[in-house]
Design a protein around this motif. Structure first.
Motif, PDB file in Angstrom:
ATOM      1  N   VAL A   1       1.067  -1.130  -0.091  1.00 52.03           N
ATOM      2  CA  VAL A   1      -0.052  -0.022   0.008  1.00 52.03           C
ATOM      3  C   VAL A   1       0.768   1.206   0.002  1.00 52.03           C
ATOM      4  O   VAL A   1       1.657   1.553   0.954  1.00 52.03           O
ATOM      5  CB  VAL A   1      -1.016   0.029   1.251  1.00 52.03           C
ATOM      6  N   ASN A   2       0.858   1.929  -0.951  1.00 48.69           N
ATOM      7  CA  ASN A   2       1.670   3.088  -1.358  1.00 48.69           C
ATOM      8  C   ASN A   2       0.833   4.289  -0.812  1.00 48.69           C
ATOM      9  O   ASN A   2       0.177   5.022  -1.590  1.00 48.69           O
ATOM     10  CB  ASN A   2       2.168   3.254  -2.723  1.00 48.69           C
ATOM     11  N   ASN A   3       0.989   4.336   0.507  1.00 50.47           N
ATOM     12  CA  ASN A   3      -0.300   5.529   1.189  1.00 50.47           C
ATOM     13  C   ASN A   3       0.567   6.873   1.442  1.00 50.47           C
ATOM     14  O   ASN A   3      -0.249   7.836   1.510  1.00 50.47           O
ATOM     15  CB  ASN A   3      -0.835   4.807   2.542  1.00 50.47           C
ATOM     16  N   ALA A   4       1.902   6.691   1.822  1.00 48.27           N
ATOM     17  CA  ALA A   4       2.589   7.971   2.336  1.00 48.27           C
ATOM     18  C   ALA A   4       2.420   9.050   1.404  1.00 48.27           C
ATOM     19  O   ALA A   4       2.283   9.008   0.263  1.00 48.27           O
ATOM     20  CB  ALA A   4       3.927   7.776   2.495  1.00 48.27           C
ATOM     21  N   GLY A   5       1.933  10.260   1.829  1.00 45.35           N
ATOM     22  CA  GLY A   5       1.971  11.419   1.132  1.00 45.35           C
ATOM     23  C   GLY A   5       1.906  12.614   1.888  1.00 45.35           C
ATOM     24  O   GLY A   5       1.679  12.964   3.042  1.00 45.35           O
ATOM     25  N   LEU A   6       2.149  13.798   1.206  1.00 46.81           N
ATOM     26  CA  LEU A   6       2.330  15.067   1.666  1.00 46.81           C
ATOM     27  C   LEU A   6       1.025  16.030   1.108  1.00 46.81           C
ATOM     28  O   LEU A   6       1.038  16.088   0.144  1.00 46.81           O
ATOM     29  CB  LEU A   6       3.483  15.924   1.226  1.00 46.81           C
ATOM     30  N   ILE A   7       0.210  16.539   2.119  1.00 41.71           N
ATOM     31  CA  ILE A   7      -0.983  17.315   1.820  1.00 41.71           C
ATOM     32  C   ILE A   7      -0.509  18.916   2.000  1.00 41.71           C
ATOM     33  O   ILE A   7      -0.241  19.260   3.183  1.00 41.71           O
ATOM     34  CB  ILE A   7      -2.018  16.742   2.711  1.00 41.71           C
ATOM     35  N   GLU A   8      -0.169  19.555   0.838  1.00 42.55           N
ATOM     36  CA  GLU A   8       0.290  20.809   1.083  1.00 42.55           C
ATOM     37  C   GLU A   8      -0.460  21.744   0.039  1.00 42.55           C
ATOM     38  O   GLU A   8      -0.919  21.371  -0.951  1.00 42.55           O
ATOM     39  CB  GLU A   8       1.770  21.060   0.674  1.00 42.55           C
ATOM     40  N   VAL A   9      -1.113  22.712   0.809  1.00 43.18           N
ATOM     41  CA  VAL A   9      -1.779  23.862  -0.190  1.00 43.18           C
ATOM     42  C   VAL A   9      -1.208  25.048   0.054  1.00 43.18           C
ATOM     43  O   VAL A   9      -0.805  25.662   0.787  1.00 43.18           O
ATOM     44  CB  VAL A   9      -3.296  24.086   0.823  1.00 43.18           C
ATOM     45  N   CYS A  10      -1.004  25.475  -1.499  1.00 42.90           N
ATOM     46  CA  CYS A  10      -0.368  26.945  -1.606  1.00 42.90           C
ATOM     47  C   CYS A  10      -0.691  27.409  -3.036  1.00 42.90           C
ATOM     48  O   CYS A  10      -0.753  26.461  -4.078  1.00 42.90           O
ATOM     49  CB  CYS A  10       1.041  26.781  -1.632  1.00 42.90           C
TER      50      CYS A  10
END
Ligand SMILES: NC(=O)c1ccc[n+]([C@@H]2O[C@H](COP(=O)([O-])OP(=O)(O)OC[C@H]3O[C@@H](n4cnc5c(N)ncnc54)[C@H](O)[C@@H]3O)[C@@H](O)[C@H]2O)c1
Length: 253
Positions: free
Chosen positions: A90-99
């Protein structure tokens, strides 16, 4: 009590220290799999490992930066040493960045792409020998509804990365079609996790998140975990290259 559809399977879950990844590891473990949970955050990862083991699950935690190729080689090698195969990745790791794009430094764009896209690419690539040892397997890549639509202002890097995961999934599904490896993407809407919590607590942003969801509520990490467990199991044996939306109806309108 869920049925043990993953009995005898070995699963590697990235970004498993908290949030959706933690819930996925729990859901997969509840269905009988042995777990390698990985994350860049060792402190939270060790705490999560204790709660997995307290449920009687055979599990290990490994420090892992998914954007690093040497880390992937080491994590797959260690998982092989521990369990001799991998059935589920499961490739779940992620960065949630809003800009907003006007303000986004190119380094921020690169960081999001390195974790969210390069990390998934490296996982799909380096898992092959471990899945070969299992006689095949199931890869689940975490995308988002924002990999299908650009949902809000400031999502240029995030949406681009999640759209890339969607098509990377389909491309890898075709590459692995003759190797008994299925590859599918999952597209959550708004899910209550530590990273999203500040947006839900903010009176300026919370109404927008709920308002665009026809079910009028935020999803729970376990509601994504259950779908991922289904894709991990042989119950989804005719699914590959699919995009599975888990969004309270967000994309239905
Ligand atoms: N929460 C949502 O509403 C939502 C919606 C759609 C998609 N998603 C996706 O689901 C996944 C998990 O989201 P979440 O809300 O649980 O996020 P989160 O930030 O709560 O958890 C992400 C985990 O990934 C780890 N991580 C970050 N960078 C890493 C790296 N380089 N290598 C390894 N691990 C790393 C973090 O330490 C953390 O434990 C992400 O891919 C996210 O984009 C989340």
């Amino acid at each position: 009590m869920v049925s043990k559809v993953l009995d005898g399977k070995v699963a590697l879950v990235t970004g498993a220290a908290q949030g959706i990844g933690e819930a996925i590891a729990m859901a997969i473990a509840d269905r009988g799999a042995r777990i390698v949970a990985s994350d860049i955050n060792v402190e939270r990862g060790e705490a999560m490992l204790s709660s997995l083991r307290s449920r009687g699950v055979e599990a290990h935690f490994l420090r892992h930066d998914v954007s690093s190729e040497p880390d992937w080689i080491a994590v797959v090698a260690e998982t092989m040493r521990l369990f001799g195969k991998v059935d589920v990745l499961v490739n779940n790791a992620g960065l949630i960045e809003v800009c907003h794009i006007d303000d986004m430094p190119v380094e921020q764009f690169d960081r999001v792409m390195n974790v969210n896209v390069r990390g998934v690419f490296l996982g799909c690539k380096h898992i092959w020998p471990a899945m070969k040892a299992a006689g095949g397997g199931s890869i689940i890549n975490m995308s988002s509804v924002t990999g299908i639509i650009a949902s809000s202002d400031g999502s240029a890097a995030y949406s681009t990365s999640k759209g890339a995961v969607r098509l990377l999934t389909k491309a890898v599904a075709r590459d692995y079609i003759d190797r008994n490896i299925r590859v599918n993407s999952v597209h959550p809407g708004g899910i209550r996790t530590p990273t999203v919590e500040p947006f839900l607590a903010d009176p300026d942003t919370a109404p927008a998140v709920i308002g665009r969801t026809p079910m009028k509520r935020i999803g729970l990490p376990g509601e994504v975990g259950a779908v991922v467990a289904f894709l991990a199991s042989d119950e989804s044996s005719y699914m590959t290259g699919s995009e599975v939306v888990v969004d309270g109806g967000w994309l239905a309108v």
